[in-house]
Scaffold this motif. Structure first.
Motif, PDB file in Angstrom:
ATOM      1  N   TRP A 173       0.827  -1.211   0.000  1.00 22.04           N
ATOM      2  CA  TRP A 173       0.000   0.000   0.000  1.00 22.04           C
ATOM      3  C   TRP A 173       0.867   1.269   0.000  1.00 22.04           C
ATOM      4  O   TRP A 173       0.511   2.250  -0.643  1.00 22.04           O
ATOM      5  CB  TRP A 173      -0.944  -0.015   1.207  1.00 22.04           C
ATOM      6  CG  TRP A 173      -2.194  -0.799   0.935  1.00 22.04           C
ATOM      7  CD1 TRP A 173      -2.279  -2.096   0.529  1.00 22.04           C
ATOM      8  CD2 TRP A 173      -3.529  -0.324   1.041  1.00 22.04           C
ATOM      9  NE1 TRP A 173      -3.588  -2.469   0.376  1.00 22.04           N
ATOM     10  CE2 TRP A 173      -4.385  -1.406   0.687  1.00 22.04           C
ATOM     11  CE3 TRP A 173      -4.096   0.873   1.414  1.00 22.04           C
ATOM     12  CZ2 TRP A 173      -5.770  -1.284   0.689  1.00 22.04           C
ATOM     13  CZ3 TRP A 173      -5.490   1.003   1.419  1.00 22.04           C
ATOM     14  CH2 TRP A 173      -6.304  -0.074   1.059  1.00 22.04           C
TER      15      TRP A 173
ATOM     16  N   LEU B  88     -10.933  -5.527   0.706  1.00 18.08           N
ATOM     17  CA  LEU B  88     -10.526  -4.451  -0.202  1.00 18.08           C
ATOM     18  C   LEU B  88      -9.013  -4.304  -0.285  1.00 18.08           C
ATOM     19  O   LEU B  88      -8.513  -3.256  -0.670  1.00 18.08           O
ATOM     20  CB  LEU B  88     -11.148  -3.123   0.266  1.00 18.08           C
ATOM     21  CG  LEU B  88     -12.676  -3.081   0.340  1.00 18.08           C
ATOM     22  CD1 LEU B  88     -13.145  -1.744   0.902  1.00 18.08           C
ATOM     23  CD2 LEU B  88     -13.299  -3.331  -1.031  1.00 18.08           C
TER      24      LEU B  88
ATOM     25  N   ASP C  71      -6.970  -5.303  -2.376  1.00 17.41           N
ATOM     26  CA  ASP C  71      -6.437  -5.146  -3.738  1.00 17.41           C
ATOM     27  C   ASP C  71      -6.748  -3.784  -4.349  1.00 17.41           C
ATOM     28  O   ASP C  71      -6.556  -3.595  -5.554  1.00 17.41           O
ATOM     29  CB  ASP C  71      -7.004  -6.240  -4.647  1.00 17.41           C
ATOM     30  CG  ASP C  71      -6.514  -7.632  -4.249  1.00 17.41           C
ATOM     31  OD1 ASP C  71      -5.392  -7.724  -3.732  1.00 17.41           O
ATOM     32  OD2 ASP C  71      -7.270  -8.606  -4.449  1.00 17.41           O
ATOM     33  N   TYR C  72      -7.205  -2.834  -3.522  1.00 22.48           N
ATOM     34  CA  TYR C  72      -7.574  -1.515  -4.054  1.00 22.48           C
ATOM     35  C   TYR C  72      -6.817  -0.392  -3.325  1.00 22.48           C
ATOM     36  O   TYR C  72      -7.419   0.584  -2.870  1.00 22.48           O
ATOM     37  CB  TYR C  72      -9.082  -1.287  -3.905  1.00 22.48           C
ATOM     38  CG  TYR C  72      -9.921  -2.302  -4.639  1.00 22.48           C
ATOM     39  CD1 TYR C  72     -10.201  -2.167  -5.983  1.00 22.48           C
ATOM     40  CD2 TYR C  72     -10.426  -3.418  -3.969  1.00 22.48           C
ATOM     41  CE1 TYR C  72     -10.971  -3.103  -6.662  1.00 22.48           C
ATOM     42  CE2 TYR C  72     -11.198  -4.359  -4.630  1.00 22.48           C
ATOM     43  CZ  TYR C  72     -11.465  -4.202  -5.979  1.00 22.48           C
ATOM     44  OH  TYR C  72     -12.229  -5.131  -6.643  1.00 22.48           O
TER      45      TYR C  72
ATOM     46  N   GLU D  76      -7.116   3.124  -5.196  1.00 29.69           N
ATOM     47  CA  GLU D  76      -8.477   3.676  -5.137  1.00 29.69           C
ATOM     48  C   GLU D  76      -8.797   4.239  -3.753  1.00 29.69           C
ATOM     49  O   GLU D  76      -9.308   5.371  -3.626  1.00 29.69           O
ATOM     50  CB  GLU D  76      -9.496   2.584  -5.503  1.00 29.69           C
ATOM     51  CG  GLU D  76      -9.576   2.257  -6.966  1.00 29.69           C
ATOM     52  CD  GLU D  76      -8.416   1.401  -7.457  1.00 29.69           C
ATOM     53  OE1 GLU D  76      -8.269   1.240  -8.684  1.00 29.69           O
ATOM     54  OE2 GLU D  76      -7.648   0.888  -6.605  1.00 29.69           O
TER      55      GLU D  76
ATOM     56  N   GLN E 141     -13.552   8.062 -10.714  1.00 32.66           N
ATOM     57  CA  GLN E 141     -14.007   7.029 -11.641  1.00 32.66           C
ATOM     58  C   GLN E 141     -13.947   7.522 -13.085  1.00 32.66           C
ATOM     59  O   GLN E 141     -13.526   6.791 -13.990  1.00 32.66           O
ATOM     60  CB  GLN E 141     -15.447   6.622 -11.294  1.00 32.66           C
ATOM     61  CG  GLN E 141     -16.074   5.620 -12.240  1.00 32.66           C
ATOM     62  CD  GLN E 141     -15.680   4.180 -11.943  1.00 32.66           C
ATOM     63  OE1 GLN E 141     -15.083   3.893 -10.915  1.00 32.66           O
ATOM     64  NE2 GLN E 141     -16.018   3.273 -12.851  1.00 32.66           N
TER      65      GLN E 141
ATOM     66  N   LEU F  59     -10.126   4.998 -12.139  1.00 34.65           N
ATOM     67  CA  LEU F  59      -9.922   4.081 -11.022  1.00 34.65           C
ATOM     68  C   LEU F  59     -11.142   3.185 -10.846  1.00 34.65           C
ATOM     69  O   LEU F  59     -12.226   3.461 -11.359  1.00 34.65           O
ATOM     70  CB  LEU F  59      -9.638   4.870  -9.741  1.00 34.65           C
ATOM     71  CG  LEU F  59      -8.368   5.727  -9.763  1.00 34.65           C
ATOM     72  CD1 LEU F  59      -8.130   6.339  -8.398  1.00 34.65           C
ATOM     73  CD2 LEU F  59      -7.151   4.922 -10.196  1.00 34.65           C
ATOM     74  N   ARG F  60     -10.972   2.115 -10.083  1.00 33.97           N
ATOM     75  CA  ARG F  60     -11.994   1.071  -9.977  1.00 33.97           C
ATOM     76  C   ARG F  60     -12.906   1.295  -8.773  1.00 33.97           C
ATOM     77  O   ARG F  60     -13.086   0.422  -7.931  1.00 33.97           O
ATOM     78  CB  ARG F  60     -11.322  -0.294  -9.894  1.00 33.97           C
ATOM     79  CG  ARG F  60     -10.407  -0.625 -11.073  1.00 33.97           C
ATOM     80  CD  ARG F  60      -9.575  -1.862 -10.752  1.00 33.97           C
ATOM     81  NE  ARG F  60      -8.677  -1.603  -9.619  1.00 33.97           N
ATOM     82  CZ  ARG F  60      -8.021  -2.556  -8.959  1.00 33.97           C
ATOM     83  NH1 ARG F  60      -8.182  -3.833  -9.303  1.00 33.97           N
ATOM     84  NH2 ARG F  60      -7.224  -2.244  -7.955  1.00 33.97           N
TER      85      ARG F  60
ATOM     86  N   ASP G 293     -15.904  -1.159  -8.499  1.00 37.06           N
ATOM     87  CA  ASP G 293     -15.600  -2.493  -7.970  1.00 37.06           C
ATOM     88  C   ASP G 293     -15.620  -2.505  -6.446  1.00 37.06           C
ATOM     89  O   ASP G 293     -15.977  -3.526  -5.832  1.00 37.06           O
ATOM     90  CB  ASP G 293     -14.231  -2.953  -8.474  1.00 37.06           C
ATOM     91  CG  ASP G 293     -14.225  -3.214  -9.978  1.00 37.06           C
ATOM     92  OD1 ASP G 293     -15.326  -3.319 -10.550  1.00 37.06           O
ATOM     93  OD2 ASP G 293     -13.134  -3.302 -10.558  1.00 37.06           O
ATOM     94  N   ILE G 294     -15.213  -1.399  -5.828  1.00 32.75           N
ATOM     95  CA  ILE G 294     -15.232  -1.329  -4.363  1.00 32.75           C
ATOM     96  C   ILE G 294     -16.664  -1.445  -3.853  1.00 32.75           C
ATOM     97  O   ILE G 294     -16.943  -2.173  -2.885  1.00 32.75           O
ATOM     98  CB  ILE G 294     -14.578  -0.021  -3.891  1.00 32.75           C
ATOM     99  CG1 ILE G 294     -13.073  -0.059  -4.184  1.00 32.75           C
ATOM    100  CG2 ILE G 294     -14.839   0.199  -2.405  1.00 32.75           C
ATOM    101  CD1 ILE G 294     -12.339   1.191  -3.779  1.00 32.75           C
TER     102      ILE G 294
END
Length: 594
Positions: free
Chosen positions: A17, A77, A79-80, A83, A137, A142-143, A146-147
């Motif tokens: 991170w 979360l 993997d974000y 974001e 977004q 950015l995703r 998905d969050i």
């Protein structure tokens, strides 16, 4: 309870991170600069940093971002990182950005949420999240969607507020209905989601003006929804954003604050018309003054942990500030001339600017602080101009049952007293402040002090008892005051209860004699500032017994009796009095006259 992940896994996640931090900053601009986030590895560390319900939070006072990595793992979360970190950065660079704007937004939302004002921090969090996520977004790719898909997988009932909220994202991002798992919406909820998306886009560049509209939109759903709280709690990253701060400009409402709290269905602003700029809270325009209790509620909604009394101290200090005398900028008369008298060693702990570096180097080219350093010793010789000292202030403010509680409603005696005291402090004077009700019901500073917090703390207290001037405080103050002490001006703010200062004290001494003695020792005069609207009309006829006593006080004691027709007039008088007694003209007047 979910078992804690191994420490090595959390450390690996922390490194991953932290490596994503530059990309998160770049999502806003390559010029964005912010201190590195605090990535907490344990629940205890997260709680110590204020993370109690959400897995991420911000603090506006020092522009800090905090993330609980165990909370991130629990929410699925991990993997974000870009974001989530970019989202938290958005709270610092877009909305709310500053503590003042955060508090102003909450003030507007509280007005739009009657009976559920306590929900304003949650609504503010949802609103600013929409603004930030929509920007990231669409502009940074950015995703964020998905969050919200991941947050919708917990299987709990979404609730009306959550359903409307995520449906706004679907509309903003052109996603199919139900893509973010907000549940099935009625036609009414679908319409509100459309209106919410309209607010986000229409007020993207003036989000403060859209905040009241957004709160009004969610109000009907907040009144009945008991199911959305669990999901929303994870997102409350601005709940304590104002902790340890001191927002300014909140004692007065924004001029457009009430008008901008309209429900968007009744809003006449066209969707394609950019709203005008928000008024400057520091400008010349201002709205209606808030009551002290409203001010305190806004501070607490901003994340401050503050008592009613402490909030009142801030309130009256801010209300008094526009009326204070300017900080002295006049040339000060020189009463004594400095005379150099040699050198002495400069030791560790002495003022750094007292060091005479030239003489220190002349004595030894190798400077060793505290060993080879010296400082100049100064004596004095009589100057040619007379010295001028500011008057000290001895203030007595009536706080009997006829006066409002300054911690709840605006108290003009407290405000006028604050103006007098803070102006006196600016001039270099010392202040003794006494709040009084009954003869033994009083609060006072420990003598004449220059502690602003202690003085306003006394003035914002509340007694609310009977009315009896504490003549013993006046007596003891000047019995114990040295004869060579600075001159004092005595001020009493009251109504018809002021005449109790002429009654006998507990020792049988006449109040007239005690007051005369105090004025003689004070040497700076005295003023009675009184709200006696009925007596003003009778002042020339002498029919009112209180007026007769006040006329005697003027004639025999030399007191300056000032009658005002309303409590609001106290502020005008306090401003003018401060200019005369503590402003520049008080130092340029004839020094031979008091």
């Amino acid at each position: 309870m979910t078992p804690a992940p191994p420490a090595q896994d959390l450390e690996a996640l922390r490194l991953r991170w932290m490596a994503a931090w530059p990309d998160a900053l770049a999502a806003w601009s390559k010029f964005t600069r912010l201190r590195a986030p605090r990535l907490c590895l344990t629940a205890q560390e997260a709680q110590a940093n204020g993370l109690t319900g959400s897995f991420a939070a911000i603090r506006l006072v020092d522009q800090t971002i905090m993330v609980s990595l165990p909370g991130v793992l629990e929410s699925g979360l991990e993997d974000y990182p870009v974001e989530i970190l970019a989202h938290e950065i958005g709270h610092h660079v877009l909305a709310p950005a500053t503590l003042n704007e955060h508090a102003r937004m909450l003030a507007r939302m509280r007005r739009a949420l009657p009976t559920v004002e306590n929900q304003a921090p949650m609504v503010a969090n949802l609103y600013t999240d929409l603004l930030i996520n929509d920007r990231l977004q669409r502009s940074a790719n950015l995703r964020l969607a998905d969050i919200y898909r991941a947050l919708g997988k917990d299987g709990s009932s979404p609730g009306a507020v959550w359903g409307v909220y995520v449906r706004m994202y679907e509309i903003l991002w052109s996603l199919p209905r139900g893509a973010l798992k907000g549940g099935t919406l009625t036609d009414e909820l679908e319409g509100d989601a459309l209106l919410g998306a309209r607010i986000v886009r229409s007020f993207a560049h003036d989000w403060l003006r859209g905040s009241g509209r957004f709160a009004a939109l969610l109000l009907p759903h907040l009144l009945i929804d008991q199911e959305s709280e669990k999901r929303i709690r994870q997102l409350m990253d601005t709940q304590y954003a104002g902790a340890d701060g001191e927002p300014a400009g909140l004692t007065l409402e924004d001029p457009d604050e009430a008008g901008d709290n309209v429900h968007p269905a009744e809003d006449e602003t066209p969707a394609d018309e950019a709203p005008g700029p928000s008024p400057d809270p520091n400008g010349s325009q201002s709205g209606q003054a808030r009551e002290p209790f409203q001010y305190g509620e806004i501070l607490r909604a901003s994340g401050l942990k503050i008592t009613d009394h402490a909030a009142a101290v801030r309130y009256y200090r801010e209300r008094a500030r526009p009326h204070l005398i300017p900080f002295p900028s006049r040339p000060a008369p020189q009463a004594i001339d400095p005379l150099p008298e040699g050198l002495e060693p400069w030791a560790i702990g002495d003022a750094l600017d007292a060091t005479d570096w030239l003489q220190s180097i002349l004595q030894s080219p190798h400077v060793v602080p505290g060993v080879t350093t010296v400082q100049r010793v100064w004596g004095t010789s009589p100057g040619h101009d007379p010295a001028r000292e500011p008057l000290d202030l001895d203030l007595y403010v009536d706080c009997s049952g006829s006066m409002p509680n300054p911690q709840v409603r605006i108290s003009y005696p407290t405000l006028a007293g604050s103006i007098l005291c803070l102006s006196a402090l600016r001039s270099g004077a010392r202040v003794q402040a006494t709040l009084w009700s009954g003869a033994r019901q009083f609060q006072s500073t420990p003598g004449f002090v220059r502690d602003e917090e202690a003085i306003i703390g006394v003035l914002t207290g509340y007694l609310g008892g009977g009315t009896a001037f504490p003549i013993h405080v006046l007596r003891d103050t000047y019995v114990e005051r040295p004869s060579n002490a600075r001159a004092v001006h005595i001020v009493v703010i009251s109504d018809d209860g002021v005449t109790t200062m002429f009654d006998a004290d507990e020792c049988g001494n006449s109040g007239w004699d005690v007051t005369a003695y105090a004025l003689d020792k004070a040497r700076g005069g005295g003023t009675l500032l009184l709200n006696l609207p009925g007596s003003i009309a009778q002042a020339n006829r002498g029919n009112d017994p209180d007026v007769a006593k006040l006329k005697r006080a003027e004639k025999e004691l030399g007191l300056n009796v000032q009658l005002v027709a309303s409590w609001e007039d106290l502020v005008r008088f306090a401003r003018e009095f401060s200019r005369q007694k503590f402003g520049a003209e008080a130092f340029t007047a004839d020094p031979t006259k008091p």
